[in-house]
Design an enzyme around this catalytic site. Structure first.
Site, mmCIF file in Angstrom:
data_model
loop_
_atom_site.group_PDB
_atom_site.id
_atom_site.type_symbol
_atom_site.label_atom_id
_atom_site.label_comp_id
_atom_site.label_asym_id
_atom_site.label_seq_id
_atom_site.Cartn_x
_atom_site.Cartn_y
_atom_site.Cartn_z
ATOM 1 N N SER A 144 0.827 -1.202 0.000
ATOM 2 C CA SER A 144 0.000 0.000 0.000
ATOM 3 C C SER A 144 0.858 1.246 0.000
ATOM 4 C CB SER A 144 -0.919 0.038 1.223
ATOM 5 O OG SER A 144 -1.640 1.263 1.226
ATOM 6 N N LYS B 151 -4.534 -6.675 3.262
ATOM 7 C CA LYS B 151 -4.515 -5.532 2.342
ATOM 8 C C LYS B 151 -5.946 -5.188 1.914
ATOM 9 C CE LYS B 151 -3.275 -2.283 -0.419
ATOM 10 N NZ LYS B 151 -3.555 -2.366 -1.810
#
Ligand code: 2AM
Length: 479
Positions: free
Chosen positions: A130, A185
């Site tokens: 990310s 995630k």
């Protein structure tokens, strides 16, 4: 024969390219490969000075360039392309080699791929990354799944290239086996959707109820960013709101079409939550809010619908209202994270991942989109009580919500009375009140279900399963 590159990256679109550069900038020799060789050469031409790259033109050449055990990072579009690349490379690999999938794969795909490759002696590390393009280059938050053994060989490299939190700790940890990294995630992105929606609602209230201009609202967000809401998303919100469109001289937010896009991960967070039986209502409302925004025809056809007469506030009232909105935003944010962490805990239990929830909050402190001062508090809550059943069970968060709740209720009441849509704030508050409630109307629901479908019910005063003969003399029978 093995090569000299410690890591290889295949798939050199912007994320792959920046990740490769990040490894090279940290002193690693990086083998490069892309289906279309032109991209490989472009990278070396433009950024070759940044480190040692080994450009290759075929899968065979790429694999031969890597030292053993080989570490190949795959950065292609999630889905069929990932499978195609795995099929191409796996036959060229040997026992103990590691394939790292850095795309936004669905964790079920990652579980399938990990199992298939494990049977062939290859480690498959589904990894959440990310931070977007900038993060990939300067330090992302990294969420690797896969075997503990693969992390031994890969972890130190990831720790080098990961973002560093304020205390210097790298924003990466071994999340857990097989699909754990991609699951985390996914949930990160779901929480990100909720964060963004709540910020959007705060903005709209300050605009429509307080009567502030985008530039004034930018200042409000800047002030909030010096307090407990300190975060990347609040910071960039102020930047976006103070931006003026060069072509028209209008605030940028006023010239952008108000239809938001969404990629798969937010939607998956909600789909999986439904499968796991986890109420992530705030995240769901954020996904639905984007969906509503995108229904241009429906919105156009609904403009005539009746609403209340807006009552803009005076200057003093507006300033006080802005303070209340901060309270509402913070309380709603606690609820979003409570729901997201509930999903993490449920996924971990369902798939035996043994995820350390406090560590997850810790590796989200830097690099990723939801990075925020607030995450330290979550880590602290889980450190104090590893088996914390819910973030709301943490005394610190409970006390903060208790202090915020009057303003939270006032803001949502105002939003409802003035007709400003705040699905995130209201869903968060409804979740909070549902958990607190001594009794829920679910008892009535059970009665209805038993009436029309003989679905049975349980009683508060004794064990067992019961059914009432609704069509007859209403005798209760134990089943
Ligand atoms: P390309 O440059 O040859 O198109 C993002 O699309 C990245 O994934 C690009 O580097 C792209 O390669 C690569 N990619 C997409 N589909 C692929 C496939 N089926 N096999 C290999 N690489 C693929």
């Amino acid at each position: 024969m093995s090569g000299t590159a410690q890591i290889g990256v295949t798939g050199l679109a912007v994320m792959g390219r920046n990740l490769a550069r990040n490894f090279a900038r940290h002193g690693y020799t990086v083998a490069l490969h892309n289906r279309t060789a032109a991209r490989t050469h472009e990278l070396v031409e433009e950024f070759g000075e940044e480190g040692i790259f080994v450009p290759t033109e075929s899968p065979e050449e790429f694999v031969a360039a890597l030292e053993r055990p080989r570490r190949l990072v795959v950065m292609v579009k999630a889905g069929d392309a990932t499978d195609a690349v795995i099929q191409e490379f796996a036959p060229l690999l040997e026992d103990g080699d590691v394939i790292i999938d850095g795309g936004n794969a669905h964790f079920e795909d990652t579980r399938r791929r990990e199992k298939e490759l494990r049977e062939r002696g290859i480690h498959f590390v589904g990894t959440g990354i990310s931070g977007g393009e900038e993060g990939a280059l300067h330090g992302p938050s990294i969420m690797p799944g896969g075997s503990a053994e693969s992390y031994e060989s890969l972890g130190p490299m990831l720790e080098k290239i990961a973002a560093k939190a304020k205390d210097g700790a790298p924003c990466v940890t071994h999340i857990g086996p097989d699909g754990a990294g991609h699951f985390v995630k996914m949930t990160h992105n779901g929480i990100e959707y909720a964060d963004m929606q709540l910020i959007g609602e705060a903005y709209q209230l300050l605009r429509d109820v307080a009567g502030y201009s985008p530039a004034q609202i930018a200042d409000v967000f800047r002030t909030w960013n010096t307090g407990r809401l300190d975060s990347y998303l609040i910071e960039i919100t102020a930047e976006v709101l103070s931006h003026v469109d060069a072509a028209t001289g209008k605030p940028f937010v006023d010239v952008v079409l108000d239809q938001a896009e969404q990629k798969g991960t937010g939607r998956w967070t909600v789909q999986i939550a439904l499968d796991l039986g986890v109420p992530v209502s705030g995240i769901a409302e954020a996904v639905f809010a984007r969906s509503v925004s995108g229904h241009a025809d429906l919105r156009e056809a609904s403009r005539h619908l009746a609403g209340p007469t807006a009552k803009p506030l005076g200057d003093d009232e507006a300033a006080a209202f802005a303070d209340q909105v901060e309270q509402a935003l913070y309380a709603s944010k606690i609820v979003s994270y409570t729901q997201g962490f509930h999903e993490l805990a449920a996924g971990s239990r369902q798939y035996d991942w043994n995820i350390d929830l406090g560590r997850i909050a810790a590796i989200w402190r830097g690099g990723c989109i939801i990075r925020a001062a607030f995450l330290d508090r979550i880590t602290g809550a889980y450190e104090a009580q590893p088996q914390l059943p819910s973030l709301l069970a943490d005394k610190g968060f409970a006390d903060e919500i208790a202090a915020a709740q009057d303003d939270w209720r006032a803001v949502t009441a105002t939003a409802v009375l003035q007709g400003v849509p705040t699905p995130g704030f209201t869903a968060a508050l409804a979740y909070y009140d549902s958990l607190r409630a001594a009794r829920l109307p679910a008892a009535l629901t059970q009665g209805q279900r038993d009436y029309f479908g003989a679905h049975t019910y349980r009683r508060t005063d004794r064990d067992g399963t019961f059914h009432t003969l609704w069509g007859g003399d209403k005798t209760e029978i134990e089943s």
